[in-house]
Design a protein around this motif. Structure first.
Motif, PDB file in Angstrom:
ATOM      1  N   ASP A 186      30.442  26.231  38.050  1.00 49.31           N
ATOM      2  CA  ASP A 186      31.793  25.768  38.323  1.00 49.31           C
ATOM      3  C   ASP A 186      32.346  25.219  37.014  1.00 49.31           C
ATOM      4  N   ASN A 187      32.892  26.120  36.213  1.00 44.48           N
ATOM      5  CA  ASN A 187      33.471  25.726  34.940  1.00 44.48           C
ATOM      6  C   ASN A 187      34.786  26.501  34.754  1.00 44.48           C
ATOM      7  N   PRO A 188      35.610  26.112  33.792  1.00 44.34           N
ATOM      8  CA  PRO A 188      36.895  26.781  33.618  1.00 44.34           C
ATOM      9  C   PRO A 188      36.779  28.292  33.362  1.00 44.34           C
ATOM     10  N   THR A 189      35.731  28.723  32.673  1.00 44.31           N
ATOM     11  CA  THR A 189      35.575  30.141  32.359  1.00 44.31           C
ATOM     12  C   THR A 189      35.281  30.944  33.621  1.00 44.31           C
ATOM     13  N   THR A 190      34.374  30.458  34.446  1.00 44.57           N
ATOM     14  CA  THR A 190      34.049  31.145  35.699  1.00 44.57           C
ATOM     15  C   THR A 190      35.259  31.162  36.627  1.00 44.57           C
ATOM     16  N   ARG A 191      35.961  30.047  36.721  1.00 46.97           N
ATOM     17  CA  ARG A 191      37.151  29.998  37.581  1.00 46.97           C
ATOM     18  C   ARG A 191      38.212  30.993  37.103  1.00 46.97           C
ATOM     19  N   ASP A 192      38.374  31.112  35.776  1.00 44.23           N
ATOM     20  CA  ASP A 192      39.333  32.073  35.242  1.00 44.23           C
ATOM     21  C   ASP A 192      38.919  33.502  35.604  1.00 44.23           C
ATOM     22  N   LEU A 193      37.644  33.826  35.463  1.00 48.19           N
ATOM     23  CA  LEU A 193      37.170  35.154  35.839  1.00 48.19           C
ATOM     24  C   LEU A 193      37.456  35.434  37.315  1.00 48.19           C
ATOM     25  N   LEU A 194      37.189  34.472  38.164  1.00 46.29           N
ATOM     26  CA  LEU A 194      37.424  34.664  39.601  1.00 46.29           C
ATOM     27  C   LEU A 194      38.883  34.976  39.916  1.00 46.29           C
ATOM     28  N   THR A 195      39.824  34.356  39.177  1.00 50.87           N
ATOM     29  CA  THR A 195      41.246  34.613  39.443  1.00 50.87           C
ATOM     30  C   THR A 195      41.655  36.032  39.070  1.00 50.87           C
ATOM     31  N   ARG A 196      40.840  36.711  38.280  1.00 45.75           N
ATOM     32  CA  ARG A 196      41.174  38.057  37.798  1.00 45.75           C
ATOM     33  C   ARG A 196      40.533  39.173  38.623  1.00 45.75           C
ATOM     34  N   LEU A 197      39.719  38.802  39.580  1.00 48.85           N
ATOM     35  CA  LEU A 197      39.002  39.822  40.353  1.00 48.85           C
ATOM     36  C   LEU A 197      39.885  40.414  41.429  1.00 48.85           C
ATOM     37  N   PRO A 198      39.826  41.713  41.664  1.00 50.17           N
ATOM     38  CA  PRO A 198      38.956  42.663  40.961  1.00 50.17           C
ATOM     39  C   PRO A 198      39.500  42.982  39.567  1.00 50.17           C
ATOM     40  N   THR A 199      38.581  43.304  38.662  1.00 50.58           N
ATOM     41  CA  THR A 199      38.931  43.711  37.306  1.00 50.58           C
ATOM     42  C   THR A 199      37.991  44.829  36.871  1.00 50.58           C
ATOM     43  N   THR A 200      38.452  45.649  35.973  1.00 51.30           N
ATOM     44  CA  THR A 200      37.630  46.753  35.475  1.00 51.30           C
ATOM     45  C   THR A 200      37.388  46.572  33.985  1.00 51.30           C
ATOM     46  N   LEU A 201      36.119  46.715  33.589  1.00 52.83           N
ATOM     47  CA  LEU A 201      35.713  46.606  32.186  1.00 52.83           C
ATOM     48  C   LEU A 201      34.915  47.843  31.807  1.00 52.83           C
ATOM     49  N   ARG A 202      35.017  48.257  30.567  1.00 51.43           N
ATOM     50  CA  ARG A 202      34.140  49.305  30.049  1.00 51.43           C
ATOM     51  C   ARG A 202      32.917  48.598  29.463  1.00 51.43           C
ATOM     52  N   LEU A 203      31.739  48.926  29.988  1.00 50.74           N
ATOM     53  CA  LEU A 203      30.503  48.319  29.489  1.00 50.74           C
ATOM     54  C   LEU A 203      29.868  49.206  28.438  1.00 50.74           C
TER      55      LEU A 203
END
Length: 108
Positions: free
Chosen positions: A9-26
């Motif tokens: 539970d940190n600002p980075t994880t919360r920011d990622l959650l607000t963007r889901l779903p998201t697509t990344l090239r791995l």
């Protein structure tokens, strides 16, 4: 499919959650992890560093990448490596995602 558990539970994880779903090239990086770049980069202010382990999902602040570590041996604590959660997959399963667009989404 790889199951990821967001544990922090940190600002980075919360920011990622607000963007889901998201697509990344791995892509493969250094025989240690699969990485992808969210755009724009995630919020990092207020998120603590970590000492990554195999199976960790991290965000590396200097490059702005999410990383799926599968060989974290010899990598020590860094303020620049923010722990987001963990995943359950083998390196062979992760290899299926090389140079592939991967969608990260919440699964109920």
């Amino acid at each position: 499919m790889v199951d990821v558990t967001l544990e922090e539970d940190n600002p980075t994880t919360r920011d990622l959650l607000t963007r889901l779903p998201t697509t990344l090239r791995l892509e493969e990086f250094a025989g240690r992890e699969k990485i992808g770049y969210p755009s724009p980069g995630l919020i990092v202010e207020g998120s603590p560093g970590s000492d990554p382990e195999d199976g960790d999902l991290i965000y590396f602040t200097p490059w702005g990448n999410i990383g799926f570590y599968y060989d974290a041996s010899g990598i020590d604590y860094s303020e620049k490596t923010i722990h987001l959660g963990s995943y359950d997959a083998t390196p062979d399963q992760l290899a299926a995602f090389d140079d592939t667009d991967v969608t990260i989404e919440v699964v109920p």
